[in-house]
Design a protein around this motif. Structure first.
Motif, short mmCIF file in Angstrom:
data_model
loop_
_atom_site.label_atom_id
_atom_site.label_comp_id
_atom_site.label_asym_id
_atom_site.label_seq_id
_atom_site.Cartn_x
_atom_site.Cartn_y
_atom_site.Cartn_z
N LEU A 1 0.73 -1.12 0.08
CA LEU A 1 -0.27 0.15 -0.06
C LEU A 1 0.84 1.32 0.17
CD1 LEU A 1 -3.06 -0.96 2.57
CD2 LEU A 1 -3.21 -0.57 0.12
N ALA A 2 1.87 1.16 0.64
CA ALA A 2 2.90 2.48 0.67
C ALA A 2 3.46 2.59 -0.64
CB ALA A 2 3.95 2.13 1.70
N MET A 3 3.75 1.50 -1.34
CA MET A 3 4.31 1.54 -2.63
C MET A 3 3.43 2.12 -3.67
SD MET A 3 6.43 -1.82 -2.50
CE MET A 3 7.25 -1.80 -4.25
N PHE A 4 2.09 1.82 -3.61
CA PHE A 4 1.25 2.13 -4.51
C PHE A 4 0.62 3.72 -4.26
CE2 PHE A 4 -0.13 -1.93 -6.43
CZ PHE A 4 -0.35 -1.31 -7.68
N LYS A 5 0.99 4.09 -2.94
CA LYS A 5 0.77 5.52 -2.42
C LYS A 5 1.90 6.51 -3.02
CE LYS A 5 -0.34 8.74 1.31
NZ LYS A 5 -0.35 8.82 3.03
N ASP A 6 3.07 5.90 -2.99
CA ASP A 6 3.86 6.70 -3.50
C ASP A 6 4.05 6.80 -5.08
OD1 ASP A 6 5.44 7.26 -1.11
OD2 ASP A 6 6.83 5.46 -1.39
N LEU A 7 3.55 5.66 -5.60
CA LEU A 7 3.47 5.84 -7.10
C LEU A 7 2.25 6.65 -7.43
CD1 LEU A 7 4.67 4.72 -9.71
CD2 LEU A 7 2.99 2.61 -9.46
N GLY A 8 1.28 6.54 -6.86
CA GLY A 8 0.00 7.49 -7.24
C GLY A 8 0.45 9.04 -6.74
N GLU A 9 1.05 9.23 -5.73
CA GLU A 9 1.31 10.58 -5.35
C GLU A 9 2.24 11.25 -6.60
OE1 GLU A 9 1.02 10.81 -0.73
OE2 GLU A 9 3.07 10.42 -1.54
N ALA A 10 3.21 10.39 -7.00
CA ALA A 10 3.96 10.54 -8.16
C ALA A 10 3.20 11.14 -9.22
CB ALA A 10 5.16 9.76 -8.63
N GLU A 63 13.95 3.69 -22.29
CA GLU A 63 13.43 3.82 -20.99
C GLU A 63 14.06 2.75 -20.28
OE1 GLU A 63 9.38 3.70 -19.69
OE2 GLU A 63 9.73 5.34 -18.37
N MET A 64 14.87 2.88 -19.45
CA MET A 64 15.44 1.79 -18.74
C MET A 64 15.14 1.48 -17.49
SD MET A 64 17.29 0.77 -21.17
CE MET A 64 18.31 -0.48 -20.52
N THR A 65 14.54 2.38 -16.66
CA THR A 65 13.98 2.30 -15.20
C THR A 65 12.62 2.74 -15.45
OG1 THR A 65 15.88 2.42 -13.82
CG2 THR A 65 14.42 3.20 -12.97
N THR A 66 11.66 2.05 -14.94
CA THR A 66 10.20 2.64 -14.95
C THR A 66 9.68 2.80 -13.55
OG1 THR A 66 9.45 0.19 -14.29
CG2 THR A 66 10.10 0.35 -16.62
N PRO A 67 8.65 3.45 -13.57
CA PRO A 67 7.94 3.93 -12.47
C PRO A 67 7.87 2.74 -11.37
CG PRO A 67 6.72 4.96 -14.25
CD PRO A 67 7.78 3.99 -14.88
N THR A 68 7.62 1.70 -11.89
CA THR A 68 7.44 0.27 -10.98
C THR A 68 8.65 0.06 -10.37
OG1 THR A 68 5.48 -0.45 -11.92
CG2 THR A 68 7.03 -2.09 -10.48
N GLY A 69 9.72 0.17 -11.31
CA GLY A 69 11.04 -0.35 -10.70
C GLY A 69 11.63 0.85 -9.74
N ALA A 70 11.32 2.23 -10.04
CA ALA A 70 11.68 3.36 -9.22
C ALA A 70 10.91 3.39 -8.04
CB ALA A 70 11.24 4.56 -10.07
N VAL A 71 9.56 2.68 -7.97
CA VAL A 71 9.10 2.85 -6.64
C VAL A 71 9.39 1.63 -5.81
CG1 VAL A 71 7.03 1.55 -6.95
CG2 VAL A 71 6.76 3.33 -5.56
N ILE A 72 9.97 0.64 -6.23
CA ILE A 72 10.66 -0.46 -5.77
C ILE A 72 11.84 -0.04 -4.71
CG2 ILE A 72 11.98 -2.78 -5.85
CD1 ILE A 72 9.82 -3.49 -7.95
N LEU A 73 12.47 0.52 -5.75
CA LEU A 73 13.95 1.39 -5.32
C LEU A 73 13.71 2.11 -3.88
CD1 LEU A 73 16.18 2.17 -8.22
CD2 LEU A 73 16.83 0.82 -6.45
N LYS A 74 12.63 3.19 -4.12
CA LYS A 74 12.28 3.99 -3.10
C LYS A 74 11.87 3.38 -1.83
CE LYS A 74 8.92 7.79 -1.85
NZ LYS A 74 9.95 8.72 -1.47
N ALA A 75 11.09 2.10 -1.88
CA ALA A 75 10.88 1.19 -0.80
C ALA A 75 12.05 0.91 -0.11
CB ALA A 75 9.95 0.00 -1.36
N LEU A 76 13.00 0.25 -0.79
CA LEU A 76 14.31 -0.37 -0.31
C LEU A 76 15.07 0.72 0.33
CD1 LEU A 76 15.12 -2.74 -3.19
CD2 LEU A 76 14.35 -3.42 -1.04
#
Length: 428
Positions: free
Chosen positions: A142-151, A235-248
């Motif tokens: 949920l935190a990851m989807f919130k970060d992605l949604g806010e972006a 495009e080598m890094t996607t929003p999903t990849g970026a939100v995983i990095l942010k979570a880590l």
């Protein structure tokens, strides 16, 4: 506990992360059974070995109604989430190498016939909350989807509640993000490190026009992380990849590590360089060096009250590892104090901002360094006066040293009617 090292030299996407970390944790079955636990009846996940630039990698593929996302008339590199914010058109080609999941905030009453749902942010929250998953996994997802949604909301200038995801809300993207949360929770890493992130370059085509790489949502999610475009104009890094990095929340100051296991998560295309994400598990006891940042400032115009316990206590509450004051003599013989704050590099900017707002100083010095630390653990022992918490330090020669936790010692002394000093002597 293990340490995780990422090497996104060809970027990172959701399927690449699953393809690398699931086999490292012997958790492919956890991912293949995930759609059923999410209630996504028509979705399956499979893993297979593929070759990328002569290197064997593991490929994670999500299929919907028996079809992989890339089979629906799109020329996508990684095939997950087909993540562009397109409207009605379906026959266009996208020249890039990772899946894309750019959501947007427009209302749509129509649906597409290629298996992707258009879900509002609240619908995804409901789906995850009712999934057959541990609460810790749900919270992270949920935190990851919130970060992605806010972006995405920030990119379009709309409230989070109005964000409607196209392919971010698709089943494949949900599996990628929730699967990543499940694996991160299962790993429970002691520390995470990463090399700089390859974003790619050029432009991607969307129904709203051409967007620069990295896409706006990706750019926001990668803030604070070192990036580089790399040699491939895609495009080598996607929003999903970026939100995983942010979570880590990895540290990019990598100490000396001993790798114990490595896996490669493949992208779809075979490029001139290995189109894969390399992940490595490292032994957390292999290195006793830890990157730290030391913040310093001289203070000659602060009252004793403002230099009291609240200042140091607030810094510790904000995540500082330690903070202290030392008396110094400045130019022209002025007595003063030097404030020093030890912190993790990732917290240095936040603590610097706090100091500049809180104190009448014109600047903060920053020294990036490493410290050598002892491996430690907390244990509890029973004494004739009651239970006592101890810190056990593991020394370089293999022996251990036990020291009582002061707060536990103080509480035990008070309950037994003794002074802390006399109780410590009796326990030695």
């Amino acid at each position: 506990m293990p340490q995780l090292k990422l090497e996104p030299y060809s970027g990172i996407s959701g399927d690449m992360f699953l393809g690398a970390l699931a086999p490292l944790l012997n958790a492919e079955s956890d991912i293949t059974t995930l759609p059923a636990r999410l209630g996504l009846d028509k979705v399956t996940v499979s893993f297979e070995d593929v070759i990328r630039s002569t290197i064997r990698c593991r490929k994670a593929t999500v299929t919907i109604d028996g079809h992989a996302p890339e089979a629906h008339g799109h020329d996508h590199g990684h095939g997950h989430e087909n993540g562009h914010t397109h409207g009605h058109e379906h026959g266009h080609s996208h020249d890039h190498d990772h899946e894309h999941e750019h959501g947007h905030g427009h209302e749509h009453e129509h649906t597409h016939d290629h298996g992707h749902a258009h879900r509002a942010y609240r619908d995804i929250v409901h789906l995850i909350q009712h999934a057959d998953l541990p609460n810790s996994v749900k919270t992270l997802a949920l935190a990851m989807f919130k970060d992605l949604g806010e972006a995405e909301a920030d990119m379009h200038g709309i409230p989070l509640e109005e964000v409607h995801f196209h392919e971010v809300g698709g089943e494949d993207a949900i599996v990628d993000i929730v699967g990543a949360a499940l694996l991160i929770d299962k790993l429970s890493a002691d520390a995470v490190y990463s090399t700089p992130v390859c974003t790619g370059s050029g432009f991607v085509k969307t129904a709203h026009g051409r967007l620069p790489v990295p896409a706006p949502a990706t750019q926001r999610l990668l803030q604070g992380m070192p990036t580089f475009p790399g040699p491939v104009a895609k495009e080598m890094t996607t929003p999903t990849g970026a939100v995983i990095l942010k979570a880590l929340s990895p540290s990019f100051d990598i100490p000396v590590l001993t790798v114990t296991a490595t896996a490669m998560g493949a992208g779809t295309r075979d490029l001139d360089q290995p189109n894969a994400l390399r992940l490595s598990l490292c032994d957390s006891t292999a290195s006793d060096r830890q990157p730290v940042t030391l913040l310093q400032t001289n203070l000659d115009n602060v009252t004793p009250e403002d230099l009291g316990a609240d200042l140091l206590g607030d810094l510790l509450d904000l995540g500082a590892l330690d903070a202290w004051l030392s008396p110094i003599l400045m130019k022209k013989g002025r007595p003063a104090h030097m404030l020093e704050v030890l912190c993790e590099p990732a917290r240095a900017d936040e603590l610097t901002r706090h100091l500049l707002l809180r104190l009448p100083t014109l600047g903060i010095r920053r020294l990036d360094m490493t410290r050598t630390i002892l491996s430690r653990e907390e244990i509890q022992t029973n004494t004739q006066h009651g239970p006592l918490r101890l810190k056990r330090h593991h020394l370089p020669d293999g022996t251990t040293r036990d020291l009582p936790e002061y707060e536990s010692l103080r509480d035990l002394a008070q309950s037994s009617g003794q002074s802390t000093a006399s109780l410590r002597q009796k326990l030695e």
